[in-house]
Motif scaffolding. Structure first.
Motif, PDB file in Angstrom:
ATOM      1  N   LEU A  80      33.688 -53.816  37.809  1.00 29.05           N
ATOM      2  CA  LEU A  80      32.334 -54.307  38.020  1.00 29.05           C
ATOM      3  C   LEU A  80      32.159 -54.936  39.547  1.00 29.05           C
ATOM      4  CD1 LEU A  80      30.610 -54.929  34.362  1.00 29.05           C
ATOM      5  CD2 LEU A  80      30.672 -52.692  35.998  1.00 29.05           C
ATOM      6  N   LEU A  89      20.134 -55.460  29.948  1.00 24.73           N
ATOM      7  CA  LEU A  89      21.564 -55.362  30.607  1.00 24.73           C
ATOM      8  C   LEU A  89      22.151 -56.667  30.336  1.00 24.73           C
ATOM      9  CD1 LEU A  89      20.887 -53.160  33.696  1.00 24.73           C
ATOM     10  CD2 LEU A  89      22.137 -52.639  31.696  1.00 24.73           C
ATOM     11  N   SER A 117      34.472 -51.142  29.954  1.00 32.29           N
ATOM     12  CA  SER A 117      33.231 -51.731  30.720  1.00 32.29           C
ATOM     13  C   SER A 117      32.302 -50.640  30.812  1.00 32.29           C
ATOM     14  CB  SER A 117      33.491 -52.042  31.941  1.00 32.29           C
ATOM     15  OG  SER A 117      34.298 -53.099  32.158  1.00 32.29           O
ATOM     16  N   LEU A 122      28.501 -51.047  28.681  1.00 30.52           N
ATOM     17  CA  LEU A 122      27.159 -50.572  29.310  1.00 30.52           C
ATOM     18  C   LEU A 122      26.362 -49.464  28.394  1.00 30.52           C
ATOM     19  CD1 LEU A 122      25.132 -50.754  31.557  1.00 30.52           C
ATOM     20  CD2 LEU A 122      26.526 -49.105  32.980  1.00 30.52           C
ATOM     21  N   LEU A 175      23.930 -47.172  37.816  1.00 34.59           N
ATOM     22  CA  LEU A 175      23.147 -46.948  36.417  1.00 34.59           C
ATOM     23  C   LEU A 175      22.224 -45.889  36.560  1.00 34.59           C
ATOM     24  CD1 LEU A 175      22.506 -48.283  33.555  1.00 34.59           C
ATOM     25  CD2 LEU A 175      21.022 -49.765  34.598  1.00 34.59           C
TER      26      LEU A 175
END
Length: 319
Positions: A9, A44, A214, A218, A306
């Motif tokens: 990220l 988020l 990760s 998400l 995203l």
């Protein structure tokens, strides 16, 4: 820390800043309501806030406040600010986010009672790698706030930060121009978009454990049911027990690589409708052709955003 060892990220944030600086990033602007953007940002950020047991207070404006902007990028900005507050506030702290209209500007304020900063440290906040108190060995490289500043400025806005001093909390203020266009746009409801993804079964296959985990976290925030595997052989075996709606597969893996994985999936009658998305750093036309020939439905080049993830999930649900 090498790029190979870095948090994916963080690497994504660095790439975003590089794209902005080079003029290679384009905003997907449309008429949006700031409140729906904040709903997505809160979705988020909520895991980090809840993990630290922070109290969260949200104060909305009395009426919709419209912007002409990129809802995904702006949600990224506010998620960065909320995550920053969650990270630098001792457990059991308080975070407040407030929205108001000031003449022709939408003003969003994020306040916490965390570690704060001194006037001398304020100059570091929005610079790359400008971490405060590095002796605390917090995770991260100080990229998120620099990225947020770039994105806000692309929207014609400003971002600022104030603090009364060390351990006296922080206050971040984002100001963005109001969109006074008369024509109403279709509502953009971040929470509804997430709700539509609830229960979507997703398979993730990537030998980079940090990247796989990760992405799994998400997608979990988006309401998906994720199964994460670090090699193709184990993932193929799992498909004999449960069929997901979509699989995100890294192409460059030892043993069974992504293309061989896709070929084996397509060879199974019961899996031919599985939506396959290739994740890769390979971006040449020949790479895209190779993944398509192997059976992939989409070819996404890392780092993925995203908006690309949610678009792929929506397509898989609606096919």
């Amino acid at each position: 820390m090498t790029t190979r060892d870095a948090d994916p990220l963080i690497v994504d944030d660095l790439m975003e800043v590089a794209r902005i600086n080079s003029g290679a990033i384009a905003l997907r602007r449309r008429r949006i309501d700031i409140h729906t953007v904040l709903e997505t940002a809160l979705d988020l950020s909520r895991p980090a806030i809840e993990k630290a047991r922070h109290a969260l207070a949200v104060s909305k404006a009395a009426a919709p406040l419209h912007l002409h902007g990129d809802d995904v990028r702006l949600a990224q900005v506010f998620a960065n600010l909320l995550n920053n507050s969650a990270k630098y506030t001792p457990a059991g702290g308080r975070i407040e986010i407030a929205v108001e209209c000031d003449l022709n500007r939408v003003v969003v304020t994020v306040t916490d009672n965390g570690m704060g900063f001194t006037p001398e440290e304020s100059s570091l906040l929005f610079t790359l790698f400008g971490r405060l108190q590095p002796e605390r060995h917090m995770d991260g490289l100080g990229v998120g706030l620099a990225l947020s500043k770039k994105l806000v400025e692309l929207h014609g806005g400003t971002i600022s930060a104030t603090s009364e001093g060390r351990n006296l909390g922080s206050r971040f203020v984002v100001s963005l121009p109001v969109d006074h266009a008369f024509e109403p746009a279709a509502p953009i409801n971040g929470a509804a978009a997430v709700a539509r993804l609830d229960g979507t079964k997703v398979l993730i296959v990537d030998d980079n454990r940090d990247a796989a985990d990760s992405l799994g976290e998400l997608l979990g925030v988006l309401g998906c049911e994720c199964a994460v595997f670090y090699d193709g052989e184990t993932a193929l075996a799992a498909l004999e027990r449960s069929t997901p709606a979509i699989a995100f597969v890294d192409l460059d893996m030892p043993g069974i690589d992504g293309c061989e994985f896709a070929q084996r999936v397509r060879a199974r009658a019961g899996l031919r409708d599985l939506w396959l998305v290739a994740l890769t750093g390979w971006a040449q036309a020949g790479d895209v052709l190779r993944s398509a020939q192997a059976g992939f439905d989409r070819h996404l080049v890392k780092p993925i955003g995203l908006d690309q993830i949610t678009a792929a999930l929506t397509l898989a649900r609606e096919r």
